[in-house]
Scaffold this motif. Structure first.
Motif, PDB file in Angstrom:
ATOM      1  N   LEU A  88      14.218  61.554  25.462  1.00 12.76           N
ATOM      2  CA  LEU A  88      14.644  61.145  26.800  1.00 12.76           C
ATOM      3  C   LEU A  88      15.743  60.100  26.659  1.00 12.76           C
ATOM      4  CD1 LEU A  88      11.112  60.914  28.411  1.00 12.76           C
ATOM      5  CD2 LEU A  88      12.766  62.774  28.615  1.00 12.76           C
ATOM      6  N   SER A  89      16.431  59.821  27.759  1.00 11.39           N
ATOM      7  CA  SER A  89      17.429  58.755  27.690  1.00 11.39           C
ATOM      8  C   SER A  89      17.067  57.692  28.715  1.00 11.39           C
ATOM      9  CB  SER A  89      18.842  59.259  27.941  1.00 11.39           C
ATOM     10  OG  SER A  89      18.854  60.565  28.436  1.00 11.39           O
TER      11      SER A  89
ATOM     12  N   ALA B 118      14.685  57.212  36.300  1.00 11.43           N
ATOM     13  CA  ALA B 118      15.876  58.036  36.106  1.00 11.43           C
ATOM     14  C   ALA B 118      16.626  58.237  37.419  1.00 11.43           C
ATOM     15  CB  ALA B 118      15.488  59.389  35.521  1.00 11.43           C
TER      16      ALA B 118
ATOM     17  N   ARG C 141       0.108  59.758  31.938  1.00  9.45           N
ATOM     18  CA  ARG C 141       0.449  60.327  33.253  1.00  9.45           C
ATOM     19  C   ARG C 141       1.356  59.381  34.024  1.00  9.45           C
ATOM     20  NH1 ARG C 141       0.884  64.880  32.872  1.00  9.45           N
ATOM     21  NH2 ARG C 141       1.162  64.064  30.815  1.00  9.45           N
TER      22      ARG C 141
ATOM     23  N   VAL D 196       4.959  59.217  32.513  1.00  3.53           N
ATOM     24  CA  VAL D 196       5.832  60.338  32.855  1.00  3.53           C
ATOM     25  C   VAL D 196       6.405  60.175  34.265  1.00  3.53           C
ATOM     26  CG1 VAL D 196       5.814  62.807  33.351  1.00  3.53           C
ATOM     27  CG2 VAL D 196       4.822  61.957  31.220  1.00  3.53           C
TER      28      VAL D 196
ATOM     29  N   VAL E  77       9.066  57.448  34.137  1.00  2.70           N
ATOM     30  CA  VAL E  77      10.314  57.927  33.552  1.00  2.70           C
ATOM     31  C   VAL E  77      11.152  58.607  34.640  1.00  2.70           C
ATOM     32  CG1 VAL E  77      11.262  59.678  32.005  1.00  2.70           C
ATOM     33  CG2 VAL E  77       9.475  58.130  31.190  1.00  2.70           C
ATOM     34  N   ARG E  78      10.463  59.405  35.473  1.00  5.24           N
ATOM     35  CA  ARG E  78      11.175  60.077  36.566  1.00  5.24           C
ATOM     36  C   ARG E  78      11.736  59.074  37.566  1.00  5.24           C
ATOM     37  NH1 ARG E  78      10.564  65.310  36.277  1.00  5.24           N
ATOM     38  NH2 ARG E  78       8.851  66.030  34.951  1.00  5.24           N
TER      39      ARG E  78
END
Lengths: 334, 334
Positions: A280-281, A257, A247, A250, A253-254
């Motif tokens: 994902l990048s 980004a 959790r 994720v 990652v956001r």
DNA sequence: GTGAAAGCGCTAACAA
DNA sequence: TTGTTAGCGCTTTCAC
């Protein structure tokens, strides 16, 4: 069943024998009984059977959240093992609430499940002692039981986290953040311990503003991440983050980004693998556990107990695996 | 309970009253009974209770796969509604096998669940007719029942797919592929119908080599996708693909990310939303259903039946929503 | 306010 | 090969 017996013109026990596939019924009577069963739409009432036999051919599973991508394959694996043993699965989510875990577990015991697999939300399971003494086989999964002895199946959280953080260090990072689950949770503590061990092994200092445990909701994680990343916590900004579970990963990652961090790539290693991590990048490097394997191991241990294995409580530790994909190999800006 | 009664020096019925919180027990006797309960570690045996009362306070749920990210939030939602009604959830996966669905559903009926929510794998549910007649409330979810009448809750697959394909057409595509689930599955057929409707509305021809239904395993999807994309099926290559569900979409995302297609971006719209869809490159445009809402609606309908609602079978259709994120807005190469 | 007796539908034990 | 009886642990009914 009585009606079936009457209609087929046989005794009750004969019907019982047919229904349960027991030997000792002539094929002719069997046919008559089967006809009566179909005609009457009869289906055995398992409640009565349970009451008489004392065994329910069902097991209970309590997890944090059935919808979580970590727990759902785990539940499915438990279900498959149960099915292979002819048992049904009754399951529920504790929502990380100790009281709710207790209610669920006791409700399952009241239904006389043969066994129980629990991912604990509570840290005191003495309430289960009478049930276990009364013969409900119980296996704790992912986290150890509190204040009682019982079987358990755990991932090696300490070693997993240690190796993940060591991986970041090996790629040149010296300031690494740790964002994990709530501090009351055993795996969160173990993973934090792994983080500290890796840092200590490398002789690196840890600023307490680089460490954040708490709920895995995205707001909390964002706040903590921002503090570590922009250095507003007082210590120098981190160049890498280790995440304590899927959790958190994720959300991170956001966060990473977002435009403000894009100019300064931050390395990330997460505990738990998750779907699409590789697309994902950058692709996300993880410490992978195998949730299905955890569920399967726990359920198999449970059924071994139900089959009469009488050893003292056992602890199974399942290994983790580092999967390098890119995000964990980003070097620090120097 | 007998033991508790003996120890407390009261009658059996008095213990029963205390355990069930019924009125008519003096507070002094109640205290004595409670003491005996604790001392003996007594827990009511719900099997006996069920046998006597004829109601189990439990419902059954049969889905395709508990671990699938579409079904796991759906299960969780059903669980929450059940919990709000004081019921437990027994659930199982049919693995898309009609025989297994039947076994599971009948096993649940034999346990005398009060109600049943089924995502059908089978297309013939006459086997449930006696159970329904015997009073097991049953709601079909995501797909309609076969050859019987019953309540159902469905997403609007036809309209969802139609609007998704129309979206691609609006962005200039004229050759669009459709890759969906196995043709026996109602939602697959409906979504294909939606695809054909959108193409027909726009006056576009459909080459049968652009249409592929089958298992959602990645090998099959890869093969079908490659055929449409490189034009080896005989017709001109497609410039866009519409995917029939989340499993297919995830595979397509992988296929389209491969080097051979990178030079020629292919547009993609998928039925079902999925986690991280917005972080892929390009972010994936989807027709979103709300699995939790589907589960909740079905469970609520079920409990309304259990509370005695006697109307004829109802069909609830839930809307879908197009979420444009990028992959569906890629123009065709002209 | 309390308890005794009957019985829910099944299976184990024992007869026939 | 088949049937009879007792009883699993609880709730319902009805009498006290």
């Amino acid at each position: 069943m009585k009606d079936v017996a009457a209609r087929a013109g046989v005794g009750l026990k004969t019907v019982s024998r047919v229904v349960n596939g027991e030997a000792g019924v002539s094929s002719d009577t069997e046919r008559r009984v089967r006809e009566a069963i179909t005609a009457l739409g009869f289906r055995r009432n398992d409640s009565a059977r349970v009451l008489r036999k004392g065994t329910t051919a069902s097991i209970g599973l309590v997890v944090e959240d059935l919808a979580d991508p970590f727990y759902s394959p785990l539940s499915r694996a438990v279900e498959e093992v149960a099915r292979a043993h002819g048992a049904l699965l009754i399951n529920g989510s504790s929502a990380e609430d100790p009281e709710r875990e207790r209610e669920l577990a006791l409700a399952l015991c009241a239904r006389r499940v043969d066994g129980l697999v629990i991912v604990p939300a509570s840290d005191d399971h003495r309430y289960l002692a009478p049930e276990i003494a009364a013969g409900v086989a119980t296996v704790f999964l992912d986290r150890p039981p509190g204040r009682i002895e019982a079987d358990m199946v755990l991932s090696d959280s300490f070693e997993g986290a240690r190796s993940g953080v060591a991986h970041l260090i090996a790629h040149g990072h010296r300031r690494i953040g740790f964002i994990g689950d709530r501090p009351g949770i055993h795996t969160a503590k173990e993973r934090l311990r792994g983080y500290r061990a890796a840092m200590a092994e490398a002789g690196l200092p840890v600023s307490e503003s680089w460490v954040a445990l708490g709920p895995t909701g995205s707001d909390r994680v964002r706040t903590d991440a921002a503090r570590m990343l922009d250095g507003s916590g007082g210590a120098a900004p981190v160049t890498a983050v280790f995440s304590g579970n899927n959790r958190v990963t994720v959300t991170l990652v956001r966060v990473l980004a977002e435009p403000e961090w894009r100019g300064r790539p931050v390395a990330l290693v997460g505990f738990d693998d998750f779907e699409l991590a590789d697309l994902l990048s950058p692709p996300v490097t993880v410490i992978a556990q195998d949730p299905a394997d955890l569920g399967r191991s726990a359920a198999e241990l449970l059924f071994r107990r139900l089959d009469g294995a009488e050893e003292p409580p056992r602890t199974l530790s399942r290994p983790t695996k580092l999967v390098a994909r890119g995000s964990g190999e980003i070097p620090p800006p120097d």
